[in-house]
Design a protein around this motif. Structure first.
Motif, PDB file in Angstrom:
ATOM      1  N   PHE A  64       0.828  -1.205   0.000  1.00 34.21           N
ATOM      2  CA  PHE A  64       0.000   0.000   0.000  1.00 34.21           C
ATOM      3  C   PHE A  64       0.867   1.262   0.000  1.00 34.21           C
ATOM      4  O   PHE A  64       0.598   2.220  -0.738  1.00 34.21           O
ATOM      5  N   VAL A  65       1.924   1.248   0.798  1.00 35.55           N
ATOM      6  CA  VAL A  65       2.816   2.407   0.861  1.00 35.55           C
ATOM      7  C   VAL A  65       3.574   2.580  -0.449  1.00 35.55           C
ATOM      8  O   VAL A  65       3.735   3.700  -0.948  1.00 35.55           O
ATOM      9  N   VAL A  66       4.038   1.479  -1.038  1.00 36.19           N
ATOM     10  CA  VAL A  66       4.756   1.557  -2.309  1.00 36.19           C
ATOM     11  C   VAL A  66       3.878   2.195  -3.384  1.00 36.19           C
ATOM     12  O   VAL A  66       4.315   3.104  -4.108  1.00 36.19           O
ATOM     13  N   VAL A  67       2.639   1.729  -3.495  1.00 33.17           N
ATOM     14  CA  VAL A  67       1.721   2.293  -4.502  1.00 33.17           C
ATOM     15  C   VAL A  67       1.465   3.771  -4.222  1.00 33.17           C
ATOM     16  O   VAL A  67       1.484   4.604  -5.142  1.00 33.17           O
ATOM     17  N   SER A  68       1.209   4.108  -2.962  1.00 32.66           N
ATOM     18  CA  SER A  68       0.917   5.500  -2.608  1.00 32.66           C
ATOM     19  C   SER A  68       2.086   6.416  -2.929  1.00 32.66           C
ATOM     20  O   SER A  68       1.909   7.515  -3.474  1.00 32.66           O
ATOM     21  N   VAL A  69       3.305   5.974  -2.608  1.00 34.76           N
ATOM     22  CA  VAL A  69       4.486   6.806  -2.851  1.00 34.76           C
ATOM     23  C   VAL A  69       4.760   6.925  -4.346  1.00 34.76           C
ATOM     24  O   VAL A  69       5.164   7.991  -4.825  1.00 34.76           O
ATOM     25  N   CYS A  70       4.528   5.852  -5.099  1.00 34.14           N
ATOM     26  CA  CYS A  70       4.694   5.949  -6.559  1.00 34.14           C
ATOM     27  C   CYS A  70       3.731   6.985  -7.147  1.00 34.14           C
ATOM     28  O   CYS A  70       4.124   7.797  -8.002  1.00 34.14           O
ATOM     29  N   VAL A  71       2.483   6.975  -6.687  1.00 33.42           N
ATOM     30  CA  VAL A  71       1.512   7.962  -7.164  1.00 33.42           C
ATOM     31  C   VAL A  71       1.957   9.371  -6.775  1.00 33.42           C
ATOM     32  O   VAL A  71       1.871  10.311  -7.579  1.00 33.42           O
ATOM     33  N   ALA A  72       2.454   9.541  -5.543  1.00 32.97           N
ATOM     34  CA  ALA A  72       2.906  10.855  -5.084  1.00 32.97           C
ATOM     35  C   ALA A  72       4.077  11.356  -5.919  1.00 32.97           C
ATOM     36  O   ALA A  72       4.158  12.543  -6.264  1.00 32.97           O
ATOM     37  N   VAL A  73       4.993  10.463  -6.269  1.00 32.42           N
ATOM     38  CA  VAL A  73       6.142  10.842  -7.097  1.00 32.42           C
ATOM     39  C   VAL A  73       5.680  11.269  -8.492  1.00 32.42           C
ATOM     40  O   VAL A  73       6.187  12.258  -9.051  1.00 32.42           O
ATOM     41  N   ILE A  74       4.717  10.560  -9.053  1.00 37.18           N
ATOM     42  CA  ILE A  74       4.184  10.938 -10.369  1.00 37.18           C
ATOM     43  C   ILE A  74       3.505  12.302 -10.287  1.00 37.18           C
ATOM     44  O   ILE A  74       3.674  13.156 -11.180  1.00 37.18           O
ATOM     45  N   GLU A  75       2.733  12.541  -9.235  1.00 37.91           N
ATOM     46  CA  GLU A  75       2.095  13.852  -9.052  1.00 37.91           C
ATOM     47  C   GLU A  75       3.139  14.961  -8.966  1.00 37.91           C
ATOM     48  O   GLU A  75       2.988  16.027  -9.581  1.00 37.91           O
ATOM     49  N   LEU A  76       4.183  14.711  -8.200  1.00 40.68           N
ATOM     50  CA  LEU A  76       5.222  15.727  -8.036  1.00 40.68           C
ATOM     51  C   LEU A  76       5.965  15.964  -9.341  1.00 40.68           C
ATOM     52  O   LEU A  76       6.310  17.103  -9.686  1.00 40.68           O
ATOM     53  N   SER A  77       6.196  14.899 -10.089  1.00 40.62           N
ATOM     54  CA  SER A  77       6.861  15.036 -11.392  1.00 40.62           C
ATOM     55  C   SER A  77       6.033  15.889 -12.341  1.00 40.62           C
ATOM     56  O   SER A  77       6.562  16.777 -13.025  1.00 40.62           O
ATOM     57  N   ARG A  78       4.724  15.652 -12.374  1.00 46.12           N
ATOM     58  CA  ARG A  78       3.844  16.450 -13.241  1.00 46.12           C
ATOM     59  C   ARG A  78       3.773  17.899 -12.779  1.00 46.12           C
ATOM     60  O   ARG A  78       3.700  18.822 -13.602  1.00 46.12           O
ATOM     61  N   ALA A  79       3.790  18.105 -11.467  1.00 46.78           N
ATOM     62  CA  ALA A  79       3.727  19.472 -10.941  1.00 46.78           C
ATOM     63  C   ALA A  79       4.961  20.279 -11.319  1.00 46.78           C
ATOM     64  O   ALA A  79       4.882  21.502 -11.483  1.00 46.78           O
TER      65      ALA A  79
END
Length: 299
Positions: A64-79
């Motif tokens: 769950f943490v791995v998936v959440s952090v991957c999504v957060a990294v993608i969000e930050l990359s797009r930002a």
């Protein structure tokens, strides 16, 4: 910590405002635009998922943490894209898995080693993009790797011992206490801005509320759940107040710099996943440190 806004008021009498007489400022009101019902519902759902995964199978929580952090990294990359930053996303996401799984399986050396390998992979992954912006992109990539998965890795380190799930619960509890305390005190009493140039709506009153809630929950959680001393809980609560607030301010600065309101829209009432991790990430580090040094593992 919940943000509030202050709005001027004429006290309901336009003639007094026009006459130049002193008028007491209006009580600050919550920032509009957030769906509080949706925010509470999503928050409760996330809490159920976290608790269920923690106490059923630890590996499920890791996933769950791995998936959440991957999504957060993608969000930050797009930002960061509007600012011209191009992150090598594949090595960065591979680093997320390496750091988090490595921390759970191989403890601190694996976490540090995976971070170093991620930094090297980011350099190599960016080589194909040419020299223009190379230093900028690699620097941003290493920052993201440190800011998100590396700090999240300390939650994995807390999870390892026999009482690991309880340690994670304590860490999450003090972080949530900071948000709840800041929101409550900010809405009821907030008048004095804490950091006007970064987040004008945050107040010293909200910070005080965060501190009171964090200290109380820190003492109670450490004593009841981990069998630790009251003063260890007090230290944890004080440290969490600082790191949760700083984490929130750091993300506010990032969003101001790139000109966005939220990192994403995946979580109704909250924004993106990264908007929920901002306080948790730095607090994971200090929680691991305080609990490791001051609270013996319960077998």
């Amino acid at each position: 910590m919940q943000e509030i806004v202050t709005q001027p008021s004429s006290g309901g009498d336009p003639s007094r405002a026009d006459s130049g007489q002193d008028v007491a400022p209006a009580r600050p009101r919550p920032r509009p635009g957030r769906n509080l019902v949706a925010a509470i519902g999503v928050g409760l759902l996330l809490g159920v998922v976290v608790l269920a995964s923690l106490f059923i199978v630890k590996a499920v929580f890791v996933g769950f943490v791995v998936v959440s952090v991957c999504v957060a990294v993608i969000e930050l990359s797009r930002a960061l894209q509007p600012a011209g930053v191009r992150l090598p996303l594949i090595p960065l996401l591979a680093g997320v898995v390496g750091m988090l799984v490595g921390a759970y399986v191989g403890q601190t050396p694996a976490l540090v080693g995976a971070f170093g390998l991620t930094a090297l992979a980011l350099c190599m992954g960016r080589l194909a993009g040419g020299r223009d912006g190379f230093v900028r992109d690699v620097t941003a990539g290493v920052f993201v790797a440190m800011y998100v998965p590396f700090l999240a890795g300390f939650a994995m380190l807390m999870l390892r011992p026999e009482d690991g799930p309880l340690r994670v619960v304590v860490f999450v509890a003090v972080t949530v206490a900071s948000d709840v305390g800041g929101y409550t005190a900010g809405v009821l009493f907030g008048r004095h801005p804490l950091a006007p140039s970064i987040s004008p709506a945050k107040t010293y009153e909200g910070l005080a509320g965060s501190a009171v809630f964090c200290l109380a929950i820190g003492v109670a959680a450490v004593m009841v759940l981990l069998g630790g001393s009251w003063w260890a809980g007090l230290i944890l609560g004080a440290a969490a107040t600082i790191t949760a607030t700083l984490g929130d301010l750091v993300e506010s600065m990032l969003k101001r710099d790139v000109g966005i309101k939220d990192m994403g829209s995946l979580l109704p009432g909250h924004g993106g996943v990264m908007d929920r991790l901002d306080s948790l990430l730095p607090t994971a580090l200090v929680s691991w440190l305080v609990l490791s040094l001051l609270v013996p593992v319960v077998n």
